[in-house]
Write an enzyme that holds these catalytic residues in place. Sequence first.
Site, PDB file in Angstrom:
ATOM      1  N   GLY A  46      93.062  71.490 -21.917  1.00  0.00           N
ATOM      2  CA  GLY A  46      92.311  70.495 -21.163  1.00  0.00           C
ATOM      3  C   GLY A  46      90.938  70.323 -21.768  1.00  0.00           C
ATOM      4  O   GLY A  46      90.429  71.207 -22.464  1.00  0.00           O
ATOM      5  N   GLN A  51      82.188  68.083 -22.214  1.00  0.00           N
ATOM      6  CA  GLN A  51      82.379  69.140 -23.201  1.00  0.00           C
ATOM      7  C   GLN A  51      82.203  68.636 -24.636  1.00  0.00           C
ATOM      8  O   GLN A  51      82.015  69.427 -25.553  1.00  0.00           O
ATOM      9  CB  GLN A  51      83.747  69.795 -23.047  1.00  0.00           C
ATOM     10  CG  GLN A  51      83.874  70.601 -21.770  1.00  0.00           C
ATOM     11  CD  GLN A  51      85.241  71.240 -21.692  1.00  0.00           C
ATOM     12  OE1 GLN A  51      86.187  70.629 -21.213  1.00  0.00           O
ATOM     13  NE2 GLN A  51      85.339  72.469 -22.176  1.00  0.00           N
ATOM     14  N   CYS A  94      87.724  78.837 -21.390  1.00  0.00           N
ATOM     15  CA  CYS A  94      87.123  77.511 -21.513  1.00  0.00           C
ATOM     16  C   CYS A  94      86.700  77.289 -22.956  1.00  0.00           C
ATOM     17  O   CYS A  94      86.106  78.184 -23.567  1.00  0.00           O
ATOM     18  CB  CYS A  94      85.920  77.414 -20.575  1.00  0.00           C
ATOM     19  SG  CYS A  94      85.104  75.809 -20.604  1.00  0.00           S
ATOM     20  N   LEU A  95      87.000  76.111 -23.478  1.00  0.00           N
ATOM     21  CA  LEU A  95      86.602  75.788 -24.840  1.00  0.00           C
ATOM     22  C   LEU A  95      85.082  75.792 -24.997  1.00  0.00           C
ATOM     23  O   LEU A  95      84.587  75.973 -26.108  1.00  0.00           O
ATOM     24  CB  LEU A  95      87.175  74.427 -25.254  1.00  0.00           C
ATOM     25  CG  LEU A  95      88.702  74.347 -25.334  1.00  0.00           C
ATOM     26  CD1 LEU A  95      89.146  72.933 -25.660  1.00  0.00           C
ATOM     27  CD2 LEU A  95      89.249  75.349 -26.330  1.00  0.00           C
ATOM     28  N   HIS A 136      90.009  72.678 -13.083  1.00  0.00           N
ATOM     29  CA  HIS A 136      89.049  73.181 -14.061  1.00  0.00           C
ATOM     30  C   HIS A 136      88.304  72.022 -14.725  1.00  0.00           C
ATOM     31  O   HIS A 136      87.072  72.044 -14.849  1.00  0.00           O
ATOM     32  CB  HIS A 136      89.795  74.029 -15.094  1.00  0.00           C
ATOM     33  CG  HIS A 136      88.940  74.617 -16.168  1.00  0.00           C
ATOM     34  ND1 HIS A 136      88.640  75.957 -16.219  1.00  0.00           N
ATOM     35  CD2 HIS A 136      88.329  74.060 -17.244  1.00  0.00           C
ATOM     36  CE1 HIS A 136      87.872  76.197 -17.278  1.00  0.00           C
ATOM     37  NE2 HIS A 136      87.681  75.057 -17.919  1.00  0.00           N
ATOM     38  N   GLU A 137      89.049  70.998 -15.143  1.00  0.00           N
ATOM     39  CA  GLU A 137      88.419  69.863 -15.839  1.00  0.00           C
ATOM     40  C   GLU A 137      87.588  69.002 -14.884  1.00  0.00           C
ATOM     41  O   GLU A 137      86.517  68.523 -15.261  1.00  0.00           O
ATOM     42  CB  GLU A 137      89.467  69.028 -16.574  1.00  0.00           C
ATOM     43  CG  GLU A 137      90.252  69.780 -17.636  1.00  0.00           C
ATOM     44  CD  GLU A 137      89.394  70.580 -18.622  1.00  0.00           C
ATOM     45  OE1 GLU A 137      88.255  70.172 -18.929  1.00  0.00           O
ATOM     46  OE2 GLU A 137      89.862  71.639 -19.072  1.00  0.00           O
ATOM     47  N   HIS A 140      84.299  70.484 -14.521  1.00  0.00           N
ATOM     48  CA  HIS A 140      83.404  70.115 -15.630  1.00  0.00           C
ATOM     49  C   HIS A 140      82.703  68.793 -15.344  1.00  0.00           C
ATOM     50  O   HIS A 140      81.524  68.624 -15.670  1.00  0.00           O
ATOM     51  CB  HIS A 140      84.179  69.993 -16.943  1.00  0.00           C
ATOM     52  CG  HIS A 140      84.327  71.269 -17.689  1.00  0.00           C
ATOM     53  ND1 HIS A 140      83.267  72.001 -18.166  1.00  0.00           N
ATOM     54  CD2 HIS A 140      85.438  71.958 -18.054  1.00  0.00           C
ATOM     55  CE1 HIS A 140      83.700  73.072 -18.787  1.00  0.00           C
ATOM     56  NE2 HIS A 140      85.033  73.080 -18.725  1.00  0.00           N
TER      57      HIS A 140
END
Length: 168
Positions: A46, A51, A94-95, A136-137, A140
């Site tokens: 995701g 991000q 997380c990226l 999660h996204e 963000h």
Amino acid sequence: MAVLGIKVLGAKVLRERAAPLEAVTDETRRLIGDMFDTMYEAEGIGLAAPQVGISQRVMIVDVPDEDGVHQVHALVNPVIVESGSETDKATEGCLSIPGIEEDVTRPVRVVVEGLSPAAESLRIEAEGLLARALQHEIDHLDGILFIDRLSPLKRGILMRKWRKKRRG
């Protein structure tokens, strides 16, 4: 399409509430394509526009289900309209905080509505990993990181680990 740079913990854009889009444009669709390239290059499931440094309410996910079938979604202006009462704790990473993982409690089931890249209304009824990835996204997009969902003690431990990793 292009691979974009991923912002990491400390970048101001990750802590801002992203702006809703008034329309889905060719530029939005280009961003979505670039986000997919970026997510796949980083081996994520995701990615949200903040991000990659863009404060817009755009997100993508590509999550395999129990049968290995990929559930691929791109959403503009997503909103969680319903959450189940049952919760589950599972490991998240997380990226934007590479190398850091921890168990996070989230609802097992959510319903998300938004717009597709074709500007059509979407409604996704999700459970399990897909529900977790969507939550999660969307976090963000609201300037929330998964570490914010941890106890102060666990968050402190992870932040020390993060700083140590960053120093090398």
